[in-house]
Scaffold this active site. Structure first.
Site, PDB file in Angstrom:
ATOM      1  N   ASP A  30       0.814  -1.224  -0.028  1.00  0.00           N
ATOM      2  CA  ASP A  30       0.014   0.002   0.074  1.00  0.00           C
ATOM      3  C   ASP A  30       0.875   1.070   0.080  1.00  0.00           C
ATOM      4  O   ASP A  30       1.693   1.305   0.792  1.00  0.00           O
ATOM      5  CB  ASP A  30      -0.948   0.066   1.198  1.00  0.00           C
ATOM      6  CG  ASP A  30      -1.906   0.863   0.922  1.00  0.00           C
ATOM      7  OD1 ASP A  30      -3.128   0.637   1.091  1.00  0.00           O
ATOM      8  OD2 ASP A  30      -1.757   2.081   1.101  1.00  0.00           O
ATOM      9  N   ILE A  31       0.358   2.238  -0.869  1.00  0.00           N
ATOM     10  CA  ILE A  31       1.208   3.359  -1.141  1.00  0.00           C
ATOM     11  C   ILE A  31       1.237   4.177   0.316  1.00  0.00           C
ATOM     12  O   ILE A  31       2.225   5.172   0.470  1.00  0.00           O
ATOM     13  CB  ILE A  31       1.004   4.164  -2.108  1.00  0.00           C
ATOM     14  CG1 ILE A  31       1.943   5.281  -2.771  1.00  0.00           C
ATOM     15  CG2 ILE A  31      -0.738   5.056  -1.873  1.00  0.00           C
ATOM     16  CD1 ILE A  31       1.507   5.840  -4.033  1.00  0.00           C
ATOM     17  N   VAL A  96     -11.034   3.099  -3.595  1.00  0.00           N
ATOM     18  CA  VAL A  96     -10.601   2.522  -4.919  1.00  0.00           C
ATOM     19  C   VAL A  96     -11.638   1.380  -5.400  1.00  0.00           C
ATOM     20  O   VAL A  96     -11.706   0.256  -4.842  1.00  0.00           O
ATOM     21  CB  VAL A  96      -9.000   1.951  -4.946  1.00  0.00           C
ATOM     22  CG1 VAL A  96      -8.518   1.183  -6.477  1.00  0.00           C
ATOM     23  CG2 VAL A  96      -8.028   2.962  -4.707  1.00  0.00           C
ATOM     24  N   HIS A 100     -10.396  -5.225  -3.432  1.00  0.00           N
ATOM     25  CA  HIS A 100      -8.930  -5.621  -2.883  1.00  0.00           C
ATOM     26  C   HIS A 100      -9.163  -6.003  -1.635  1.00  0.00           C
ATOM     27  O   HIS A 100      -9.975  -5.619  -0.864  1.00  0.00           O
ATOM     28  CB  HIS A 100      -8.074  -4.397  -3.121  1.00  0.00           C
ATOM     29  CG  HIS A 100      -8.713  -3.090  -2.471  1.00  0.00           C
ATOM     30  ND1 HIS A 100      -9.532  -2.372  -3.171  1.00  0.00           N
ATOM     31  CD2 HIS A 100      -8.531  -2.400  -1.451  1.00  0.00           C
ATOM     32  CE1 HIS A 100      -9.892  -1.169  -2.610  1.00  0.00           C
ATOM     33  NE2 HIS A 100      -9.233  -1.316  -1.345  1.00  0.00           N
ATOM     34  N   MET A 101      -8.146  -6.633  -0.998  1.00  0.00           N
ATOM     35  CA  MET A 101      -8.155  -7.025   0.363  1.00  0.00           C
ATOM     36  C   MET A 101      -6.782  -6.576   0.931  1.00  0.00           C
ATOM     37  O   MET A 101      -5.904  -6.483   0.262  1.00  0.00           O
ATOM     38  CB  MET A 101      -7.950  -8.661   0.329  1.00  0.00           C
ATOM     39  CG  MET A 101      -8.039  -9.086   1.748  1.00  0.00           C
ATOM     40  SD  MET A 101      -7.806 -11.089   1.877  1.00  0.00           S
ATOM     41  CE  MET A 101      -9.560 -11.446   1.748  1.00  0.00           C
ATOM     42  N   HIS A 102      -7.035  -5.898   2.068  1.00  0.00           N
ATOM     43  CA  HIS A 102      -5.796  -5.341   2.772  1.00  0.00           C
ATOM     44  C   HIS A 102      -5.441  -6.313   3.756  1.00  0.00           C
ATOM     45  O   HIS A 102      -6.103  -6.846   4.418  1.00  0.00           O
ATOM     46  CB  HIS A 102      -6.151  -4.172   3.860  1.00  0.00           C
ATOM     47  CG  HIS A 102      -6.942  -2.646   2.914  1.00  0.00           C
ATOM     48  ND1 HIS A 102      -6.075  -1.708   2.721  1.00  0.00           N
ATOM     49  CD2 HIS A 102      -8.257  -2.582   2.396  1.00  0.00           C
ATOM     50  CE1 HIS A 102      -6.641  -0.974   2.232  1.00  0.00           C
ATOM     51  NE2 HIS A 102      -7.987  -1.262   1.832  1.00  0.00           N
TER      52      HIS A 102
HETATM   53  P1  AMP Z   1      -9.678   1.358   0.158  1.00  0.00           P
HETATM   54  O1  AMP Z   1      -9.938   2.563   0.877  1.00  0.00           O
HETATM   55  O2  AMP Z   1     -10.032   0.056   0.888  1.00  0.00           O
HETATM   56  O3  AMP Z   1     -10.275   1.506  -1.158  1.00  0.00           O
HETATM   57  O4  AMP Z   1      -7.995   0.982  -0.305  1.00  0.00           O
HETATM   58  C1  AMP Z   1      -7.295   1.818  -1.272  1.00  0.00           C
HETATM   59  C2  AMP Z   1      -6.058   1.718  -0.891  1.00  0.00           C
HETATM   60  O5  AMP Z   1      -5.100   1.817  -1.927  1.00  0.00           O
HETATM   61  C3  AMP Z   1      -5.628   3.028   0.244  1.00  0.00           C
HETATM   62  O6  AMP Z   1      -5.003   2.410   1.486  1.00  0.00           O
HETATM   63  C4  AMP Z   1      -4.536   3.652  -0.520  1.00  0.00           C
HETATM   64  O7  AMP Z   1      -3.535   3.731   0.161  1.00  0.00           O
HETATM   65  C5  AMP Z   1      -4.095   2.566  -1.483  1.00  0.00           C
HETATM   66  N1  AMP Z   1      -3.519   3.070  -2.701  1.00  0.00           N
HETATM   67  C6  AMP Z   1      -3.902   4.083  -3.569  1.00  0.00           C
HETATM   68  N2  AMP Z   1      -3.306   4.308  -4.764  1.00  0.00           N
HETATM   69  C7  AMP Z   1      -2.070   3.497  -4.590  1.00  0.00           C
HETATM   70  C8  AMP Z   1      -0.964   3.003  -5.304  1.00  0.00           C
HETATM   71  N3  AMP Z   1      -0.737   3.630  -6.468  1.00  0.00           N
HETATM   72  N4  AMP Z   1      -0.212   2.023  -5.100  1.00  0.00           N
HETATM   73  C9  AMP Z   1      -0.446   1.522  -3.909  1.00  0.00           C
HETATM   74  N5  AMP Z   1      -1.468   1.566  -2.970  1.00  0.00           N
HETATM   75  C10 AMP Z   1      -2.385   2.637  -3.330  1.00  0.00           C
END
Ligand code: AMP
Ligand code: ZN
Length: 114
Positions: A30-31, A96, A100-102
């Site tokens: 995660d960024i 996003v 996706h799974m964190h």
């Molecule tokens: P969510 O809030 O569950 O939709 O998680 C989206 C995640 O994507 C957030 O934790 C962001 O920090 C992460 N994110 C957004 N852009 C990028 C990227 N280019 N590379 C890696 N992680 C990202």
């Protein structure tokens, strides 16, 4: 779906280091990490939210979980434990809109808010 950020990552048009990949799933850091280990595990298929799963895509969560468990072992957080999170929709905190799974680990996670 070339506008989708995670489609651009999964198809390679936005170069990103993968910590895991197979035919169905990719994973990358995660960024904006919320824990020492914070990995996003993402299906290659564009599926907007977990609420869209069913029928042909029922197995997607199993693939994401299996990949997350493997990454947790490889990251060394399996013994102490970790948290897997899927945010769904605006109120669920999803930002996003590509499923996706964190995977969060490396520290004690706070209790969930009531
Ligand atoms: P969510 O809030 O569950 O939709 O998680 C989206 C995640 O994507 C957030 O934790 C962001 O920090 C992460 N994110 C957004 N852009 C990028 C990227 N280019 N590379 C890696 N992680 C990202
Ligand atoms: Zn997408």
């Amino acid at each position: 779906m070339s506008e989708c950020l995670f489609c651009r990552i999964t198809n390679g048009s936005l170069p990103t280091e993968f910590v895991y990949e197979d035919d169905h799933v990719v994973a990358f850091r995660d960024i904006n990490p919320a824990a020492p280990v914070h990995i996003l595990v993402v299906p290659r298929a564009h599926i907007e939210t977990v609420a869209d799963l069913g029928g042909d895509t029922t197995g997607v969560m199993s693939r994401l979980t299996a990949a997350a468990n493997r990454i947790a072992r490889e990251s060394g957080v399996d013994a102490d434990g970790y948290r897997l999170i899927v945010n769904c929709g605006r109120d669920g905190g999803q930002t996003v809109f590509h499923l996706h799974m964190h995977l969060l680990g490396g520290r004690k996670m706070p209790e969930l808010a009531a």
